[in-house]
Scaffold this active site. Sequence first.
Site, mmCIF file in Angstrom:
data_model
loop_
_atom_site.group_PDB
_atom_site.id
_atom_site.type_symbol
_atom_site.label_atom_id
_atom_site.label_comp_id
_atom_site.label_asym_id
_atom_site.label_seq_id
_atom_site.Cartn_x
_atom_site.Cartn_y
_atom_site.Cartn_z
ATOM 1 N N ASP B 24 0.866 -1.175 0.000
ATOM 2 C CA ASP B 24 0.000 0.000 0.000
ATOM 3 C C ASP B 24 0.902 1.224 0.000
ATOM 4 O O ASP B 24 1.699 1.411 0.924
ATOM 5 C CB ASP B 24 -0.883 -0.039 1.256
ATOM 6 N N ASP B 122 -2.503 2.539 -6.187
ATOM 7 C CA ASP B 122 -1.568 2.587 -5.054
ATOM 8 C C ASP B 122 -1.615 1.337 -4.195
ATOM 9 O O ASP B 122 -1.147 1.348 -3.068
ATOM 10 C CB ASP B 122 -1.876 3.817 -4.185
ATOM 11 N N GLU B 123 -2.180 0.264 -4.706
ATOM 12 C CA GLU B 123 -2.425 -0.878 -3.841
ATOM 13 C C GLU B 123 -2.379 -2.162 -4.656
ATOM 14 O O GLU B 123 -2.948 -2.221 -5.752
ATOM 15 C CB GLU B 123 -3.823 -0.710 -3.249
#
Lengths: 379, 378
Positions: B24, B122-123
Amino acid sequence: MQFSIKRTLFVKKLNDVQRAISSKTTIPILTGIKLALTDAGLMLTGSDADISIEAFISATDEKNELEIGSTGAIVLPARFFSEIVKKLPEDTMTLEVKDNFQTELRSGSASFTINGLDANNYPHLPSIDTEKQVVIDANVLKQLIAQTVIAVSTQESRPILTGVHLVLDNQELLAVATDSHRLSQRKLHLDIDKDIHYDVIIPGKSLLELSRTLSDDVETVEMRIAENQVLFVAGTISFYSRLLEGNYPETSRLIPSSSTTQVEFNAPQLLAAIERASLLSHASHNNVIKLTLDPAKDDVTIYGNSPDVGNVQETLTHSNLDGEQLEISFNPDYMKDALRSFGQTEIQVAFTSALRPFTLVPTEDQDHFVQLITPVRTF
Amino acid sequence: MTANLGLLQIPLTNDFSRKIIHVDMDAFYASIEEREHPEFVGKPLIIARDPSDTGGKGVVTTANYSARRFGVHSAMAAQKALALCPKAIFKRPDFTLYRQVSQQVHQIFKQYTDVIEYVALDEAYLDVTANKADLASAVMLARRIQKQIKQLTQLTSSTGISYNKFLAKMASDYRKPAGTTVIMPKQALAFLHDLPIEKFHGVGKKTVPKLHELDIYTGADLQKLTELTLIQRFGKMGDQLYRHAHGVDLRPVEYQRQRKSVGREETFGQPLMTEEQVQAELRRLAKGVAANLAKAQLHGKTIVLKTRNRDFETVTKRLTLNDYIADERSINRYAQQLWQDSGDLSKGIRLLGITLTTLNPIAFEEIRLPLFKSSNQR
């Protein structure tokens, strides 16, 4: 207007006419059924603007038990009227139009009064006068319809393909339908005047309804064609349909005249096998069945598969497999429709290549009926 | 159904054999902006259009940790964020840049495994049970990835390592920013035991009060309930809660996740006011959608047209076809048809979008008879 009639017969005629009546029509009076009584008899009319059906009940035919009190005409709400008539208690019923189009229906001790409409506001059906009538055997016509309408397109994007193309020339009737993935063509010889020539497109839906109204006791159907209408007269029933406007695509060039691989099947046997194979292909998004033909090994096998469920393979009973080895994929639904149209016969299937349409014809008579199916390209 | 469940004993099998990392990125968009604009560092930064420019419309995409201390969080109305933190810097999001950075990060992941599920820019989840670096320690691997991300992008990330996706996600969230948290099978129940119910992945704002009603505040409370109770109360989600509370999550890392839709949309600074403009934009969007479909080797059956006018009224209209389409011409034709049927220019058009759904990989194509010259596309 006042009459009494044998109810069972009346119900039958009502059912025929009701095929043309839609509850979703944009013209309110067309949700009604028109009854017009003359000294000759009672005419029932139903229409949805695309299709109109007239059924005549003769006063001179004693079977009808039609007793005329006074002549006249009325339009009654079709759904209520027929439901009431079906549920009336006795064998005979009486209908009488009173003031303000109020109509009384009586049978035994039951009495209904329903609101009617002025028959003068009901649209007139076109009159189709022609010397050039075409008479077709009713069973042959039914078969022709069943064999062609399966290939009619259900998509409105190409309206012309929602119809069956009928060409009458030199005593031959040619009927073609295609939705661009499959094509069905039926030819008939007719004993009619040699200079009768027609080229029309009849909506597939109309033909289906026509076929349903043709009862078993009807022997012949008379077809009359006007500029934008066609009329079929079968016994006491007159069936009108609008014609589709436009030019039907030229289809004769699409039917291959030669092939590289041929094989023969019993149509119901092949149908059963395709139905089995499609049990799984239907579960998948890719509704495709693969057929391999290997003349060297005299082997014909179908494969169906659904990534989620599993797969199926079946060696097919066949005869006279000949030509080049081939592997071809197709949509089993088209194949099933086509096979059903052949009934209990032996058929010959002819292929030219994996990406070219293939044809199905009865082995015995290869000239008058052909089903063409386009394959599926797999990646 | 649920009543009968009382008779059924659904086996709760677990799988401890996998090694999954959840990566993350820490305040991803905000951190990129701080990297690009060093003057933002140390100040509260909110990624959203300035509400004073938009007349109060718009939502917070994300905020940096400094702004978060004021209670600002993503999906909050920008107006409210401004009220909470009047000194905040508002920065309009630059998704093209974020995507570029995301791509760089993905390249790092790919050095270690191909089993990657991208959840957002973003993950991501990485299944490193078998990995290209042949590292037995997933923790070392996670640290190495974090270090490489930092070197390449100057951005920090947090990782969670465990034997399933749920726990990996919970772990990455445990210590932020720049944390590395591992939950070993032996520790899982204890970890979940103390976890506040709000932290459970999938428990949203609406579920929290319902759980509180049942006196459930932590994982420990949840662990006490039977599966039947949770299913009766929360349906499918209850079943998931039960499994998660016991550290069970057998979902694979879906590295070949099927796309549900392919679409393009465009917001216009100057609203479109004429039919010609709309048609031209639809043609452009159709071209883009066709290109995306071709890239993904997909075709679709349902076409969706989205329009938004100057009053921010958004309308979507859909049309389901009989055949799959993927080509620019068909997409444009049906999009134009939807526009003709439902489009309204009277309040201008500030957003147009075409999306194709009911997608299917192009595994086959039904061949057409060449009936019409114009339809001979192939």
